[in-house]
Motif scaffolding. Sequence first.
Motif, PDB file in Angstrom:
ATOM      1  N   ALA A 174       0.836  -1.203   0.000  1.00 49.14           N
ATOM      2  CA  ALA A 174       0.000   0.000   0.000  1.00 49.14           C
ATOM      3  C   ALA A 174       0.871   1.254   0.000  1.00 49.14           C
ATOM      4  O   ALA A 174       0.585   2.247  -0.700  1.00 49.14           O
ATOM      5  N   HIS A 175       1.942   1.225   0.799  1.00 49.27           N
ATOM      6  CA  HIS A 175       2.858   2.368   0.818  1.00 49.27           C
ATOM      7  C   HIS A 175       3.530   2.549  -0.545  1.00 49.27           C
ATOM      8  O   HIS A 175       3.666   3.678  -1.061  1.00 49.27           O
ATOM      9  N   SER A 176       3.942   1.395  -1.144  1.00 47.00           N
ATOM     10  CA  SER A 176       4.577   1.490  -2.464  1.00 47.00           C
ATOM     11  C   SER A 176       3.604   2.010  -3.510  1.00 47.00           C
ATOM     12  O   SER A 176       3.965   2.822  -4.385  1.00 47.00           O
ATOM     13  N   GLY A 177       2.333   1.556  -3.461  1.00 56.42           N
ATOM     14  CA  GLY A 177       1.328   2.031  -4.417  1.00 56.42           C
ATOM     15  C   GLY A 177       1.084   3.508  -4.290  1.00 56.42           C
ATOM     16  O   GLY A 177       0.932   4.231  -5.298  1.00 56.42           O
ATOM     17  N   ALA A 178       1.018   3.983  -3.021  1.00 52.89           N
ATOM     18  CA  ALA A 178       0.821   5.420  -2.812  1.00 52.89           C
ATOM     19  C   ALA A 178       1.997   6.213  -3.378  1.00 52.89           C
ATOM     20  O   ALA A 178       1.818   7.288  -3.986  1.00 52.89           O
ATOM     21  N   GLU A 179       3.218   5.709  -3.214  1.00 58.27           N
ATOM     22  CA  GLU A 179       4.397   6.396  -3.728  1.00 58.27           C
ATOM     23  C   GLU A 179       4.406   6.414  -5.254  1.00 58.27           C
ATOM     24  O   GLU A 179       4.743   7.424  -5.884  1.00 58.27           O
ATOM     25  N   LEU A 180       4.007   5.255  -5.857  1.00 59.39           N
ATOM     26  CA  LEU A 180       3.937   5.201  -7.322  1.00 59.39           C
ATOM     27  C   LEU A 180       2.878   6.162  -7.861  1.00 59.39           C
ATOM     28  O   LEU A 180       3.080   6.829  -8.889  1.00 59.39           O
TER      29      LEU A 180
END
Length: 457
Positions: free
Chosen positions: A273-279
């Motif tokens: 979820a953190h990676s998706g938000a960053e992407l």
Amino acid sequence: MQLRSLQARLSGLLMLASLSGAAVYAGITQWPLPELLSWLRHDPRLGAHLPTLPGISGGLLASLLVLLPLALWLGALVMAPIRRLLRALEGAVASYRDGDFSFSISADRRDELGELIRMHNALGQTLREQRQHLVQRELLLDTVVQHTPVSLVLANTQGRVAYANIAARHLFNEGRSLNGLDFGELLLNVPEALRRAVESGEDVLLSVPMDGAEETFHLSQRLFRLQGRPHKLYSFRRMTRELSRQEVATWKRVIRVISHELNNSLAPISSLAHSGAELARRGDMARLPGVFATIGERARHLHGFIAGYASFAKLPTPQPQAIDWQAFLDSLALHCRFRLVGTVPDDPGWFDKAQIEQVLINLIKNAHEAGGAEDGVTLSLAQVGHDWRIEVADRGPGMSETVLAQALLPFYSTKRAGTGLGLALAREITEAHGGRITLANREDGGLRVSLLLPAKS
């Protein structure tokens, strides 16, 4: 000390008697009586009055008159110690029959009778020591039985209490003695559930209200013969504390398993979820579908994990019905692969089709995962007494004794990704049908899982 043989003594006495008889016969017929009579006949005053010499028959008769009292005296002399020994042995046997092993025979003989007396005294000493050891063991056993927390009641065929320990006296009679009381009447004062369990004649685990709380008992009933007479032993074991400890331990294991599985799923979901938000912040939309797909996969795994626990906790009551075996096997073959061993029974089974089918699907799946040959997974059906026996077997490595002892426990698994609910669920369903499940290694390799399901009466 050299022994003097009784046989030698008897032989010597017989020789003495024989020599005495021969001497008497010779003295009457040969010498000195014939010589004495011949000398006296030369005296004219005595010669006319002297008797004639006895013949052979007279000599034998005279010898017999001498030997008869001699034989009686020698016989009495020989038999006297034997009679004394026989009387002593009679007294010893009577004492042993009454349970008194303190009897011993005092004699100082160096023949066979003396050896017999010494052996008898040694036997008495051995019996005394064994009796002492037996009494000590009985005292130890009685101390253990009396102070065990398990309530023990021993009743005869008339239902009278022959023995009861301290725990039983407190359970049934406020600490007073139970000996001689009618056990059936004592059961009238205990909770109804406990009375029904005793009347069932079976081993059961039951809970009864006592002293404002609920107590759990394990009742065991056994028949055996005591002093040649049939008796029945009732064992009432309080299981409340032990079950409470087991319940706490089980909950701890459940929490550990669930926590581990949740962490294994939530940690990657949080990271993704953190990676998706960053992407998304950087506008890299091409990689977002893969992130969301992985999150969905972990969420589905977590959902399946929780659903498995829910199915175990919310197992519905089985609805048995008549089941045609051929149709059941055809339906089972659509879900898993197995080789049928033996013939299909003509008589129908009696169980909940959906639940038993799910059990067999899990067992056959486990058999394939055991690592044996695919055609080595077999299923067989047989009627044993009043039960149907369904066996699933494989040619894998089998199980160790440790794993066999714990494989049916909830949350126990040897698989890295296993939940430990498959065999536990199979056991729960089987026992809900009134049956049982057993696991055993095959002699020629592999594992055999047997389901015993009651046939319809």
